[in-house]
Design a protein around this motif. Structure first.
Motif, PDB file in Angstrom:
ATOM      1  N   ILE A 114      25.726  -5.271 -15.756  1.00 20.06           N
ATOM      2  CA  ILE A 114      24.906  -5.641 -14.761  1.00 20.06           C
ATOM      3  C   ILE A 114      23.829  -4.743 -14.572  1.00 20.06           C
ATOM      4  CG2 ILE A 114      24.825  -6.101 -12.342  1.00 20.06           C
ATOM      5  CD1 ILE A 114      26.627  -8.048 -13.790  1.00 20.06           C
ATOM      6  N   PRO A 115      22.426  -5.147 -14.372  1.00 23.12           N
ATOM      7  CA  PRO A 115      22.308  -6.740 -14.215  1.00 23.12           C
ATOM      8  C   PRO A 115      22.307  -7.433 -15.826  1.00 23.12           C
ATOM      9  CG  PRO A 115      20.262  -5.140 -14.295  1.00 23.12           C
ATOM     10  CD  PRO A 115      21.590  -4.196 -14.467  1.00 23.12           C
ATOM     11  N   SER A 145      21.072  -9.508 -10.962  1.00 22.60           N
ATOM     12  CA  SER A 145      22.360  -9.162 -10.914  1.00 22.60           C
ATOM     13  C   SER A 145      23.255  -9.884  -9.765  1.00 22.60           C
ATOM     14  CB  SER A 145      22.354  -7.792 -10.199  1.00 22.60           C
ATOM     15  OG  SER A 145      21.565  -6.765 -11.077  1.00 22.60           O
TER      16      SER A 145
END
Length: 200
Positions: A114-115, A145
């Protein structure tokens, strides 16, 4: 004229240039009068959900956007601009969104990094004029995200897989939205913007 709403949190110029590239009259706008005059509205966005809602409120744009959309004006939300369409977001803190569509914006729950950044393929779930000419497997560019959860399944037109199923295109009535960036998605993204303009 397609009005691209400036609330200080979007890659506005690239969205404007993409529309102009396909021959559409698009302008960056930031006041109530121009929002009312525009034939269609685009809400782009990069940044955090609470900051975006605060800026829209402070600039006095929240209510006019709600009024114009309720009247049936064509609307496209992009990335953060899509996320703001839902009931509430949970980025940093719980904040009310514009509430046009059912659902919440929460951090992506995945074992992957993430992102979620980069190209990913679309799986089309239902027909929408926004995706005319697209097919399963067409790639678009994501940077986010957070994503939609607890949305109305009937509104989800396309998803992307990223360890979990991410709603990528959500549409209802005159409201259209993309979690990805069509303006950064090459020919496929330009086709999406062209499809939106063609609905005018």
């Amino acid at each position: 004229m397609i009005g691209i709403i400036d609330y200080g949190m979007g890659n506005l110029r690239s969205v404007e240039k993409a529309f102009q590239y396909i021959g559409e009259d698009a302008k960056i706008i930031d006041d109530v009068g121009m929002i009312k005059e525009a034939d269609a509205l685009v809400l782009p966005g990069v940044g955090a959900f609470p900051d975006a809602m605060e800026v829209l409120d402070k600039k006095g744009l929240t209510n006019v956007i709600k009024d114009e959309v309720k009247k049936g004006k064509l609307f496209l939300g992009i990335c953060l601009g899509m996320q703001l369409l839902f009931e509430r977001g949970y980025e940093v803190k719980e904040v009310k969104g514009l509430g046009f569509l059912k659902g919440e914006i929460r951090e992506i729950e995945t074992d992957l990094k993430i992102p979620h950044i980069g190209w990913n393929s679309l799986l089309i779930k239902r027909d929408t004029p926004l995706l005319r000419g697209l097919k399963d497997g067409d790639n678009v560019y994501f940077v986010h995200s957070y994503c939609l959860v607890n949305g109305d399944e009937g509104d989800i037109c396309a998803v992307a897989e990223y360890g979990v199923e991410i709603p990528a295109v959500v549409c209802k009535g005159n409201i259209f939205s993309c979690q990805f960036h069509p303006e950064k998605s090459g020919d496929i993204g330009l086709q999406i913007l062209r499809n939106f303009a063609d609905m005018l």
